[in-house]
Structure formats: C-alpha cells, structure tokens
Enzyme design. Sequence first.
Site, PDB file in Angstrom:
ATOM      1  N   HIS A  89       0.847  -1.204   0.000  1.00  0.00           N
ATOM      2  CA  HIS A  89       0.000   0.000   0.000  1.00  0.00           C
ATOM      3  C   HIS A  89       0.880   1.250   0.000  1.00  0.00           C
ATOM      4  CE1 HIS A  89      -3.460   2.554   1.379  1.00  0.00           C
ATOM      5  NE2 HIS A  89      -2.449   3.260   1.888  1.00  0.00           N
ATOM      6  N   GLU A  90       1.881   1.263   0.863  1.00  0.00           N
ATOM      7  CA  GLU A  90       2.750   2.440   0.940  1.00  0.00           C
ATOM      8  C   GLU A  90       3.615   2.580  -0.317  1.00  0.00           C
ATOM      9  OE1 GLU A  90       2.202   4.631   3.057  1.00  0.00           O
ATOM     10  OE2 GLU A  90       0.829   3.396   4.234  1.00  0.00           O
ATOM     11  N   HIS A 119       1.916   4.574  -2.814  1.00  0.00           N
ATOM     12  CA  HIS A 119       2.098   6.027  -2.663  1.00  0.00           C
ATOM     13  C   HIS A 119       3.506   6.448  -3.071  1.00  0.00           C
ATOM     14  CE1 HIS A 119      -1.714   6.532  -0.675  1.00  0.00           C
ATOM     15  NE2 HIS A 119      -1.376   5.823   0.378  1.00  0.00           N
TER      16      HIS A 119
END
Length: 447
Positions: free
Chosen positions: A22-23, A26
């Site tokens: 998920h990170e 980003h």
Amino acid sequence: MLLFALGVLVIAAGLALSIALHEIGHLVPAKLFGVRVTQYMIGFGPTVLSRTRGETEYGLKAIPLGGYIRMIGMYPPHKGEPEGTIREDSTGLLQQMTEMSEDAKAYESAQYGPEDAHRTFVALSVPKKLVVMLGGPAMNLLISVLLMVVLVSGIGLPSVTPTVQSVSECVVPADAPADVSCEGRPPAPALEAGIRPGDVLREIDGAPITRWEDVTEAVRAADDRTIEVVVERDGREIPLEATLVIDARPVLDQAGAAVRDADGRLVTEEVGFLGVAGTPDLVPQSPTEVPAMAWDAFVRTGQIVVTLPVRLYEVAQAAFGSAERDPDGPLGVVGVSRLAGEVASADEPGFELREKVGTMISMLASLNMALFVFNLVPLLPLDGGHVAGALLEGIRRRIARLRGRPDPGPVDMSRMLPLTNAVALVFIVMTLLLLYADIVKPITLFP
C-alpha cells in the site's frame, strides 16, 4: 498449537505485506513526480530497524498496525505570520485552531529549503495529487483482485461435481425429512439403473456432463422417458439405462439454490427425477468470475463501512454485556489472527489443506478489499481525506478560471488538523474496543 501459530504468522505476514505494498503505491508515483520522500515506514512508534537509501529512510517501527510515507510540503509553505488577523474577541478555540495550523505549516516548511519548494506535495497538480493518494488504495484493490484470481482459478470455489455422492433408495417428496421411510414408495430410477456412489456421470440422454448443472438440466428435461446414462467407474465408461419418473422438485434460481415462497415453503415444478446427489468440492472456475466477485466484495465491504458506527455499538453491547457478537461484524487484528489460527489448526471433516489454503487466501483478499474501501473514506488522516482536498482544490481553481479571478492556490489542509486529531482518536478507541471484544467474546469459525 503449532498449526494455530502458523496460521497467525501467515495472516500477519500477509497483512504486513499488504501494508508495505500500500505504501509503495504512494511511494512510487510520488518519486516519479519528483516529490522528495524522506521516510518509508511500516508500523508506528519507535523505529526498530532502518536504512537510508538516497534521500529516503526505509524502516520498520515497533507497532505493526499500519505504515506511512513522509513527503515534504504536505501543507502550503509557512509565511511567517498567520493568514488573516485574529481579532482580540476571537474565541479561544478559533485561536488554538489557527495556531495549530500555523505550527504545522512552520514545522513542514522547516523540513526543506527554497531549492526544494518545487518538490513538495503541495506543489503537485491536482491530477498528480490524486494519483499519489489513490496509489495506496489502488494497490490494495489490485492485491485483492489477484488473490481472487488465485482463489477462483487455482484453488476453486465450493461447487457440486458430477461424481455421485449418494443414490436415493426411493422417490420421496422434495421437502421430506432426511430420515423418511421408503416403505410403500417406488424405488429411485438411479438405484434401479445400477448407478453407484463414486460413479462419475459422463453423459445423460446424449448430453455430455461436465458440471452438476448439466445433470440437473438433462434429467429435468427428460421427463419420464427411458434414457441412457453413461458413468465412469474404475476408469471405464459404462452405459446404463434409467427410466425416469415425473416428480415435484424444487425450482432453482440462477445460483442453483432452491426457491422458497413468502411463507418459506419450497416452490416446486413437475420435472424428471433420477435420484442422485453430487459430491461437494472446490472446483476451479474461469477468471471471468472474478469481476462480479470483486464487485460483490466491494459492495458488502462498503455497507460495513457505512454502518460501522452501528456495528461498533453492537460490538460494545456484546463485549460489555450479554449480547452475542455478529459473526459478520467488524474484527480487529486479534480477531483476524484468531480466525487464521482456527483455520490452520482445524480438524473438521472435508476441511483439508486445499480448503484451508483457500480460506486463508479469501481472508487476505477480504482484508485488502477492506483497506481499499476504508481508505477511500473522505476523512483525514485517511487517503480519502487528501483525495477530497485535492478535488476541492481542483473545483476552486476551475471556478476561479471561469470567473476570471486569480488562482486561489492549494487547499490548506492544515486547517483540518483538529478534525484530523479527532478522527485519529476515534480510530484509537475503535481499535481498543475491537481488541477487547476479540479477547473477551471472540468470533469463531468452529464453535
């Protein structure tokens, strides 16, 4: 106990990997757009392990309940003085909110020099901000869909196969109890034809059989005729003859489930009857089943998120009272880990390694769908809050252009810090409530 611990470790590793990816969702677009990213961290609290590569510190923190990347310039640069004048008769709350905003911007501005002003998050265009903030949730959606593909096409979904599990001894009503007597009833056509448990149905009345639905369609369409039934037994195909009977059988919906009327009674129709039952098993399906499956999971997860306050109230009633927990209600990390341990250590008939692996994959797919949906909620500090801010910025700039006015600049999200802190506090309370409920009144798969 060893298998229970293994299940907990598997789900914990899967969740940690989901958070890490998920990170990355980003991190990658942020770096591609030139934003300076100072930290990529999995977890919160004290740093346990870290290494700096280039301008970014990568590390693990002590509390593995999330993660984050730190980009410079999340708020508009600090101008040295508050935007606007605080009147002497301003309320203390307004002054505190303004001071909080200015302090946050001052801290952010101190993290970089003028040479990096163009590399801040706030300097990005609206579309690029959306890509950066939606990258994380999109990664969880991708993981969920890929896991569903593995589950559907690799492990298989619960279905009924054309392998005969049992043969009826006689013709009985569709809604008769399982222990009904066969005294005075005609023998079932399958029994008279010599069909045995373990036979694989290959052909019925000239129609090839590849799935259980083919059996149902062929038998019901044959009415009461004498038809040929080809079965595979001990590796050989054996042709048999069965004289079907007309009987009242349940009407089936598109999913193959029996239809019931408003009073709960079976809806029946007069069709051909053979008298065999298929064998339940996990059957691999086409990947084309995944989009509908993913959409259904998205809708169900969205319904849980929308009704979360009510569901948390019900959890509190169960945790601190005598009410039972909703098995479909929200779970904390402890609850999910406990279920994973139960799955791995289960010793239930028909729940073997393949079923256990499929259940674990399904759990991880559901967790990633939950991360996707939950992060779309338009509240800070969630990704959806930043998405909402970027969309508001785009709307303001579009209106200003239409009216011939100067660019209003980026939305100052620092003004939302009081609400952000309140939401964060609510999340902490929610986490503690679920933790307590998962300990004192856990949800179990095998009561």
